[in-house]
Design a protein around this motif. Structure first.
Motif, mmCIF file in Angstrom:
data_model
loop_
_atom_site.group_PDB
_atom_site.id
_atom_site.type_symbol
_atom_site.label_atom_id
_atom_site.label_comp_id
_atom_site.label_asym_id
_atom_site.label_seq_id
_atom_site.Cartn_x
_atom_site.Cartn_y
_atom_site.Cartn_z
ATOM 1 N N ALA A 1 15.167 -17.614 38.132
ATOM 2 C CA ALA A 1 16.195 -17.395 39.148
ATOM 3 C C ALA A 1 15.655 -17.629 40.547
ATOM 4 C CB ALA A 1 16.742 -15.979 39.014
ATOM 5 N N LYS A 2 14.419 -17.251 40.789
ATOM 6 C CA LYS A 2 13.814 -17.492 42.098
ATOM 7 C C LYS A 2 13.619 -18.994 42.331
ATOM 8 C CE LYS A 2 11.457 -13.059 42.638
ATOM 9 N NZ LYS A 2 10.162 -12.353 42.752
ATOM 10 N N ALA A 3 13.283 -19.758 41.272
ATOM 11 C CA ALA A 3 13.158 -21.215 41.403
ATOM 12 C C ALA A 3 14.508 -21.833 41.740
ATOM 13 C CB ALA A 3 12.587 -21.803 40.117
ATOM 14 N N GLU A 4 15.565 -21.324 41.143
ATOM 15 C CA GLU A 4 16.901 -21.810 41.454
ATOM 16 C C GLU A 4 17.236 -21.576 42.928
ATOM 17 O OE1 GLU A 4 19.147 -23.524 39.839
ATOM 18 O OE2 GLU A 4 17.887 -23.739 38.058
ATOM 19 N N ILE A 5 16.773 -20.489 43.466
ATOM 20 C CA ILE A 5 17.002 -20.214 44.888
ATOM 21 C C ILE A 5 16.295 -21.261 45.746
ATOM 22 C CG2 ILE A 5 16.286 -18.668 46.745
ATOM 23 C CD1 ILE A 5 17.268 -16.363 45.296
ATOM 24 N N ALA A 6 15.073 -21.573 45.380
ATOM 25 C CA ALA A 6 14.325 -22.578 46.151
ATOM 26 C C ALA A 6 15.049 -23.927 46.120
ATOM 27 C CB ALA A 6 12.911 -22.712 45.609
ATOM 28 N N ARG A 7 15.546 -24.307 44.949
ATOM 29 C CA ARG A 7 16.257 -25.587 44.855
ATOM 30 C C ARG A 7 17.561 -25.527 45.638
ATOM 31 N NH1 ARG A 7 17.644 -27.945 38.990
ATOM 32 N NH2 ARG A 7 18.960 -26.067 38.949
ATOM 33 N N ALA A 8 18.270 -24.411 45.561
ATOM 34 C CA ALA A 8 19.522 -24.291 46.294
ATOM 35 C C ALA A 8 19.283 -24.311 47.800
ATOM 36 C CB ALA A 8 20.230 -23.011 45.881
ATOM 37 N N GLN A 9 18.207 -23.717 48.258
ATOM 38 C CA GLN A 9 17.892 -23.731 49.674
ATOM 39 C C GLN A 9 17.589 -25.149 50.162
ATOM 40 O OE1 GLN A 9 14.669 -20.936 49.788
ATOM 41 N NE2 GLN A 9 16.006 -19.174 50.300
ATOM 42 N N ALA A 10 16.899 -25.921 49.321
ATOM 43 C CA ALA A 10 16.618 -27.307 49.689
ATOM 44 C C ALA A 10 17.902 -28.121 49.774
ATOM 45 C CB ALA A 10 15.648 -27.926 48.674
ATOM 46 N N ALA A 11 18.807 -27.879 48.822
ATOM 47 C CA ALA A 11 20.083 -28.597 48.839
ATOM 48 C C ALA A 11 20.890 -28.228 50.071
ATOM 49 C CB ALA A 11 20.860 -28.282 47.565
ATOM 50 N N VAL A 12 20.852 -26.997 50.456
ATOM 51 C CA VAL A 12 21.579 -26.556 51.640
ATOM 52 C C VAL A 12 21.006 -27.234 52.886
ATOM 53 C CG1 VAL A 12 22.001 -24.574 53.156
ATOM 54 C CG2 VAL A 12 22.368 -24.370 50.707
ATOM 55 N N LYS A 13 19.697 -27.295 52.963
ATOM 56 C CA LYS A 13 19.066 -27.906 54.136
ATOM 57 C C LYS A 13 19.438 -29.375 54.247
ATOM 58 C CE LYS A 13 14.577 -28.482 56.365
ATOM 59 N NZ LYS A 13 13.110 -28.239 56.263
ATOM 60 N N SER A 14 19.432 -30.064 53.103
ATOM 61 C CA SER A 14 19.758 -31.489 53.114
ATOM 62 C C SER A 14 21.209 -31.735 53.486
ATOM 63 C CB SER A 14 19.446 -32.094 51.749
ATOM 64 O OG SER A 14 19.871 -33.440 51.685
ATOM 65 N N THR A 15 22.106 -31.041 52.843
ATOM 66 C CA THR A 15 23.525 -31.243 53.114
ATOM 67 C C THR A 15 23.912 -30.771 54.497
ATOM 68 O OG1 THR A 15 23.992 -29.116 52.031
ATOM 69 C CG2 THR A 15 24.142 -31.125 50.660
ATOM 70 N N GLN A 16 23.234 -29.758 55.004
ATOM 71 C CA GLN A 16 23.535 -29.277 56.343
ATOM 72 C C GLN A 16 23.174 -30.333 57.395
ATOM 73 O OE1 GLN A 16 21.421 -25.742 57.482
ATOM 74 N NE2 GLN A 16 22.775 -25.331 59.230
ATOM 75 N N SER A 17 22.022 -30.983 57.212
ATOM 76 C CA SER A 17 21.616 -32.032 58.151
ATOM 77 C C SER A 17 22.625 -33.185 58.140
ATOM 78 C CB SER A 17 20.228 -32.554 57.779
ATOM 79 O OG SER A 17 19.270 -31.520 57.853
ATOM 80 N N ARG A 18 23.033 -33.583 56.943
ATOM 81 C CA ARG A 18 24.028 -34.666 56.833
ATOM 82 C C ARG A 18 25.344 -34.261 57.485
ATOM 83 N NH1 ARG A 18 26.677 -36.977 51.220
ATOM 84 N NH2 ARG A 18 28.040 -38.555 52.230
ATOM 85 N N PHE A 19 25.737 -32.995 57.294
ATOM 86 C CA PHE A 19 26.995 -32.514 57.865
ATOM 87 C C PHE A 19 26.923 -32.495 59.395
ATOM 88 C CE2 PHE A 19 29.488 -28.692 59.230
ATOM 89 C CZ PHE A 19 30.741 -29.265 59.093
ATOM 90 N N GLU A 20 25.784 -32.065 59.961
ATOM 91 C CA GLU A 20 25.641 -32.026 61.410
ATOM 92 C C GLU A 20 25.685 -33.445 62.006
ATOM 93 O OE1 GLU A 20 25.744 -29.444 63.266
ATOM 94 O OE2 GLU A 20 25.683 -27.950 61.645
ATOM 95 N N ARG A 21 25.064 -34.409 61.317
ATOM 96 C CA ARG A 21 25.106 -35.784 61.807
ATOM 97 C C ARG A 21 26.512 -36.360 61.722
ATOM 98 N NH1 ARG A 21 20.329 -36.201 58.709
ATOM 99 N NH2 ARG A 21 21.497 -37.301 57.088
ATOM 100 N N SER A 22 27.214 -35.950 60.655
ATOM 101 C CA SER A 22 28.570 -36.477 60.475
ATOM 102 C C SER A 22 29.491 -36.036 61.599
ATOM 103 C CB SER A 22 29.125 -36.031 59.126
ATOM 104 O OG SER A 22 28.345 -36.563 58.074
ATOM 105 N N LYS A 23 29.236 -34.913 62.177
ATOM 106 C CA LYS A 23 30.070 -34.446 63.276
ATOM 107 C C LYS A 23 29.993 -35.404 64.472
ATOM 108 C CE LYS A 23 29.875 -29.459 62.374
ATOM 109 N NZ LYS A 23 29.434 -28.152 62.892
ATOM 110 N N GLY A 24 28.763 -35.799 64.833
ATOM 111 C CA GLY A 24 28.615 -36.726 65.961
ATOM 112 C C GLY A 24 29.152 -38.105 65.651
#
Length: 381
Positions: A109-132
């Motif tokens: 379960a802790k490994a799943e958290i690490a993977r989910a955090q990485a996915a959040v970081k990646s998608t968040q960066s893409r989302f922030e760029r998409s705004k501009g």
């Protein structure tokens, strides 16, 4: 000549003897009458006073709390960490279940958290760029919506992973079976190596809290109604909250006693015994009273105002079972009275009819008196 004078002499002597005997009987009767007039009896002068009333009733003790300990996760029982019959505290560990599988689940379960955090970081960066880019009209609205959805989905996956970690930590903690309450623990029903499952019918052990302890007391409906009538008539006063004091004795000779208070009366009557159940809570620091034990409970039922008490030594029963007492009336003579008695208080009867304040009840010398006999009185303390 000598024979003629013997008869008159004999008659004269006989007459004198009869006269002396009759005089002796008269003197004895007079002396007996004098002794009867001067007989002294011990009396108690009746007065009124307030009396605290109690009723002795049978009861059964029951535990204040009882907890059956069962596993909350599946697994193999590894250790028992308590001594059977000892006192345990709430939160104390009792058993240890094999935790290897649950440790692995927590790591996953802790490994799943690490993977989910990485996915959040990646998608968040893409989302922030998409705004501009959307403001510059470099991407379409659809591309921006897809980037935003991916970011929100990644955040949701992170929350799911965090919930899985919390569940895995909780399951791992459940491998430590702990006591839910303070109390005395019983014997262990299972030994090391047993397979445990959630919701199993058999409890691992049972914990019983003995201090304080409950006592369930049975009171007949007739006694209950008589008490309520006396309260309604104003002869008995009770507390506003009806929390009467209860004194419980156990043992053949009442060797151990403890005090508590009456909590409530049951709202229904047992159809088999026609009794009302009263529940009392008592202190039991030495654990002398155990669940299921038979006890004698002395329940305070109120305060009887201006009660007339007659010593039990001065009250007897006639062949018909009626209560009688002998009193010395205003003329100094013995008088028999029929009494109405209600109950005993210590060494006295509570008299509801037949005696009034100032009456002198004979308690000593009852074997030698009769109604109408004049006597002298001596107050007995």
């Amino acid at each position: 000549m000598q024979q003629r004078f013997r008869k008159p002499l004999f008659v004269s002597v006989l007459a004198s003897s009869i006269l002396l005997a009759s005089c002796g009987d008269a003197e004895q009767a007079a002396a007996g009458a004098g002794q009867q007039q001067q007989m002294t009896v011990g009396v108690v002068t009746i007065s009124t006073r307030d009396v605290d009333l109690t009723t002795t009733l049978p009861g059964r003790a029951s535990a204040f709390r009882v907890a059956e300990v069962r596993p909350q996760v599946n697994g193999i029982l590894e250790k028992r960490l308590f001594e059977e019959g000892s006192m345990v505290s709430a939160g104390q560990q009792l058993y240890q279940i094999d935790a290897a599988m649950y440790e692995a689940e927590l790591a996953s379960a802790k490994a799943e958290i690490a993977r989910a955090q990485a996915a959040v970081k990646s998608t968040q960066s893409r989302f922030e760029r998409s705004k501009g880019l959307l403001q510059d009209k470099a991407i379409s609205q659809q591309d921006f919506d897809e980037a935003e959805a991916a970011y929100l989905q990644a955040e949701a996956q992170l929350k799911i992973a965090q919930a899985n970690v919390s569940r895995a930590e909780l399951n791992l903690e459940y491998t430590k079976v702990k006591a839910p309450i303070d109390g005395r623990i019983g014997r262990s029903q299972l030994t090391e190596g047993a397979l445990l499952s959630v919701g199993q019918a058999q409890a691992l052990t049972t914990i019983t809290q003995l201090d304080p302890i409950y006592v369930d007391i049975a009171q007949s409906t007739s006694d209950y109604l008589a008490l309520q009538q006396a309260i309604a008539d104003g002869r008995i006063e009770t507390n506003a909250d009806n929390r009467a004091e209860v004194v419980v004795s156990v043992g053949e000779n009442g060797n151990f006693t403890t005090k508590g208070e009456l909590l409530f009366n049951e709202v229904t009557v047992d159809p088999q015994t026609s009794a009302i159940t009263l529940r009392a809570r008592l202190d039991n620091p030495s654990h002398a009273i155990l669940p299921g034990m038979y006890v004698r409970a002395e329940v305070g039922t109120g305060n009887l105002k201006n009660a007339i008490l007659a010593p039990q030594t001065g009250v007897s029963r006639d062949p018909r079972g009626r209560a009688i007492a002998f009193v010395v009336n205003a003329e100094g003579k013995v008088e028999q009275r029929y009494l109405q008695v209600e109950r005993t208080v210590g060494t006295n009867w509570v008299v509801t009819d037949g005696l009034t304040t100032g009456d002198k009840v004979i308690v000593e010398g009852l074997q030698k008196i009769q109604p109408g006999m004049p006597v002298k009185t001596e107050e007995v303390k």
